[in-house]
Enzyme design. Structure first.
Site, short mmCIF file in Angstrom:
data_model
loop_
_atom_site.label_atom_id
_atom_site.label_comp_id
_atom_site.label_asym_id
_atom_site.label_seq_id
_atom_site.Cartn_x
_atom_site.Cartn_y
_atom_site.Cartn_z
N CYS A 100 62.35 58.08 7.55
CA CYS A 100 63.74 57.86 7.13
C CYS A 100 63.94 56.48 6.51
CB CYS A 100 64.68 58.01 8.32
SG CYS A 100 64.65 59.64 9.11
N PRO A 123 52.14 82.32 26.08
CA PRO A 123 51.99 81.47 27.27
C PRO A 123 51.25 80.17 26.97
CG PRO A 123 51.49 83.75 27.81
CD PRO A 123 51.65 83.70 26.31
N THR A 169 66.40 62.93 15.06
CA THR A 169 67.07 62.88 16.36
C THR A 169 66.87 64.16 17.14
OG1 THR A 169 69.08 63.53 15.16
CG2 THR A 169 68.82 61.20 15.69
N VAL A 177 74.46 60.76 9.87
CA VAL A 177 75.14 59.61 9.27
C VAL A 177 74.14 58.88 8.40
CG1 VAL A 177 74.61 57.99 11.14
CG2 VAL A 177 76.68 57.66 9.75
#
Length: 445
Positions: A42, A272, A298, A326
């Site tokens: 980011c 499993p 996040t 945001v």
């Protein structure tokens, strides 16, 4: 017990770190194709624009850091097969194929950048930005460029376009849909961001795709739009989203949904001892009560914490998502949570909307900035979405609305809640309260 984690992004490495905090004895192995681990994709646009000085600054941990925690991280290692019946993976490292047994397998394979159907995508100068090395290649290439085209006007696309403009390039940002940030903003709110970007000198093309990239001597030079318009493009960034990487999950026999791997609220797949986190899994929408995708860092970190608890034998569950986001581009912050009005209507939800322009501080306090707030409610007044644009103090209000939607508050309830106030940081009546009061009027008439 040996836990093998495939993928060293936010979901994979956070699972390893959180599991180690809970269990000092479990053997943890992380395999990643990347040559770095624990960095922030980011942050790449902010390195490009020189807001962050170096790519080294966004690398938070090294292999040695994890070794000190007794976590074995294997870089530049490609997992090529999963045999869940034998509880074994096959991987390639340094050109040699090897196998490894597991007791628990975690698939954190993430997603691959989507490449739109256009001619010329293989020309030099056409980039996808997903990894640190991608960012470095773009930075190096841009030094010889005068123009850039960014296709895809989501968050990353906008951030990269703005970064290029700050680097002195002539920038064209294009989106095949009729607005920017279509997943998170309604058209009226998106226009505020669009107008700002254009004021900053970024050309924006909406409502039509690029159909062809033309080049000279193998290097991209021009982008051609659906209507035949051409723009200069010494480099092109494909910021058109990602698609979940599902090959290994399918080899393991995991059930997949419309978009990605299906997991329960403890991050377990249908097989499993096989689990999955991050961009490669589907989540449950808190509002729509159906599956969706939440390809946010996040989300991956929260899933990793849930999975670590699960693997350590503790009780935990991953909550349904609201996709709160945001960002900041130039002087503008904007954020959103829940459904847009457009998306609510597409899902046959009657949307009741309130939109106001307030201020970030008391109107008499120096440097008070405009704050645009849009709140979306359903027919009962329950808050289902919020969008905010301002030059400051957006994130905390998006977080407040995330909590309000999670608790299924109505606009009437939120309008009567207590908010802190001081002239330097807010109006005496918070902009959120003003917005929900505006929605409430539509129910009282």
């Amino acid at each position: 017990m040996r836990v093998v984690i495939v993928g060293g992004g936010a979901g994979g490495i956070s699972t390893a770190s959180n599991l180690r905090k809970l269990d000092e004895k479990v053997e943890i192995v992380v395999l990643t194709r990347d040559n770095q681990v624990s960095y922030s994709p980011c942050a790449i646009p902010y390195v490009l624009s020189d807001r962050i000085h170096s790519f080294d600054d966004i690398v938070m941990r090294t292999v040695d850091d994890y070794k000190a925690k007794n976590i074995d991280v294997m870089l530049e290692t490609e997992v090529t097969a999963v045999d869940s019946s034998k509880k074994q993976i096959t991987y390639v490292q340094d050109g040699a194929e090897k196998t490894m047994k597991y007791d628990k397998l975690v698939l954190a394979t993430g997603g691959s950048p989507f490449v739109p159907p256009m001619k010329g995508v293989n020309l030099d100068g056409v980039f996808k930005i997903r990894t640190l090395d991608d960012g470095k290649r773009v930075k190096e290439w841009s030094e010889d460029c005068k123009s850039a085209v960014v296709t895809g006007a989501g968050l990353i696309g906008i951030e990269i376009a703005y970064a290029f403009k700050k680097m002195g390039l002539k920038v064209t940002l294009c989106e095949m849909l009729p607005q920017i940030v279509p997943r998170s903003l309604d058209p009226d709110m998106a226009k505020i961001i669009t107008d700002y970007l254009m004021e900053e000198g970024i050309d924006i093309v909406l409502g039509q795709p690029i159909t062809e990239l033309k080049g000279e001597d193998g290097r991209v030079k021009t982008a051609v739009f659906d209507d035949g318009t051409e723009v200069d493009a010494d480099m092109v960034i494909l910021a058109t989203g990602v698609r979940a990487e599902l090959d290994l999950a399918k080899m393991a026999g995991c059930d997949c949904g419309r978009w990605a791997v299906l997991v329960n609220d403890r991050m377990a797949t249908s097989v499993p001892d096989v689990y999955a986190v991050g961009d490669c899994v589907e989540c449950y929408s808190a509002i729509l009560r159906s599956n969706t995708v939440s390809q946010l860092g996040t989300t991956a970190v929260r899933q990793a914490k849930t999975l670590a608890q699960t693997l350590a034998g503790r009780r935990s569950r991953f909550n349904p998502v609201l996709n709160s986001m945001v960002t900041k581009v130039g002087k503008l912050e904007f954020g959103a949570v829940g459904l847009t009005r457009s998306f609510a209507q597409q899902n046959s939800i009657k949307a009741v909307v309130g939109k106001v322009e307030a201020l970030t501080r008391a109107r008499y306090y120096p440097n008070a900035k405009p704050m645009n707030v849009k709140v979306i409610c359903d027919a009962d007044g329950t808050i289902i979405g919020c969008q905010i644009i301002a030059e400051e103090r957006v994130a905390e209000r998006i977080d407040t609305m995330t909590l309000a939607i999670t608790e299924e508050l109505t606009c009437f309830e939120l309008s009567n809640m207590e908010f802190a106030y001081a002239p330097p940081v807010s109006m005496v009546t918070d902009p959120l309260v003003i917005a929900v009061e505006e929605v409430s009027k539509k129910f009282n008439n």
